[in-house]
Design a protein around this motif. Structure first.
Motif, PDB file in Angstrom:
ATOM      1  N   ALA A 130      48.280 -18.201  17.170  1.00  0.00           N
ATOM      2  CA  ALA A 130      49.273 -18.331  16.098  1.00  0.00           C
ATOM      3  C   ALA A 130      50.050 -19.639  16.250  1.00  0.00           C
ATOM      4  O   ALA A 130      50.337 -20.324  15.268  1.00  0.00           O
ATOM      5  CB  ALA A 130      50.221 -17.131  16.120  1.00  0.00           C
ATOM      6  N   TYR A 171      48.883 -11.663  13.651  1.00  0.00           N
ATOM      7  CA  TYR A 171      47.910 -12.110  12.654  1.00  0.00           C
ATOM      8  C   TYR A 171      48.374 -11.750  11.244  1.00  0.00           C
ATOM      9  O   TYR A 171      48.258 -12.554  10.313  1.00  0.00           O
ATOM     10  CB  TYR A 171      46.523 -11.520  12.932  1.00  0.00           C
ATOM     11  N   THR A 205      52.083 -16.393   9.655  1.00  0.00           N
ATOM     12  CA  THR A 205      50.722 -16.737  10.078  1.00  0.00           C
ATOM     13  C   THR A 205      49.797 -16.784   8.875  1.00  0.00           C
ATOM     14  O   THR A 205      48.971 -17.702   8.749  1.00  0.00           O
ATOM     15  CB  THR A 205      50.204 -15.725  11.119  1.00  0.00           C
TER      16      THR A 205
END
Length: 179
Positions: free
Chosen positions: A89, A128, A133
């Motif tokens: 990330a 995620y 992100t």
């Protein structure tokens, strides 16, 4: 003619899979040059990837071994393909916002526009799925990066969900498709 792949490895527990990926690509005849973030070196040693790739591993954007060239620029020029696997990330955020503070991000920003660029995220499900992100991934896709989506699995942290690095066969298939 041998194709040159820049394999960028960022800080994720999945970094250990970069060894197998490097080994498979090298055995298939590709010239693999590994770039690592500092965090990646906490998960896997550069020496492992150097032995498997048969090339020096590039760690520090400020290290210049040849005074006649700028390392990250020269690497970017000779790349037939750039692959960031695993893509953390943190590294995705840096790339999406044009930061060039390490070897991976500086080289990625120096790539010619027509160089294929693949990213294979690997992180916790919540990271995620985080809107930041996802926004960073959208930005990267807008500028030519192609995502190899993560799998749903039991993650190293004990959570179950989407965020595991794609299977190496799927990554290699995408690499071959782009070359």
């Amino acid at each position: 003619m041998t194709k040159t792949i820049l394999l960028a490895v960022s800080g994720s527990i999945s970094a250990y899979k970069a060894a197998d990926l490097t080994n498979q690509l090298t055995k298939q005849g590709y010239d693999v040059h590994v770039l690592m973030t500092k965090a990646a070196t906490d998960f896997i040693t550069p020496l492992t990837l150097q032995v498997l790739s048969k090339n020096a591993v590039h760690l520090d954007v400020m290290t210049e071994n040849d005074p006649k060239s700028v390392n990250h620029i020269e690497l970017a020029k000779k790349a037939d393909l750039f692959v960031l696997a695993p893509a953390s990330a943190n590294t995705l955020a840096k790339l999406a916002h044009g930061m060039a503070d390490n070897m991976v991000t500086a080289t990625a920003l120096a790539l010619p526009a027509d160089t294929p660029k693949l990213i294979a995220p690997a992180m916790n499900t919540k990271m995620y799925e985080n809107p930041l992100t996802q926004r960073n991934l959208a930005i990267l896709k807008e500028v030519g990066f192609e995502e190899i989506e993560p799998r749903s699995s039991l993650l190293a942290c004990g959570d179950i969900g989407r965020g595991a690095l794609a299977e190496l066969d799927a990554i290699i298939e995408r690499i071959e498709k782009n070359l």
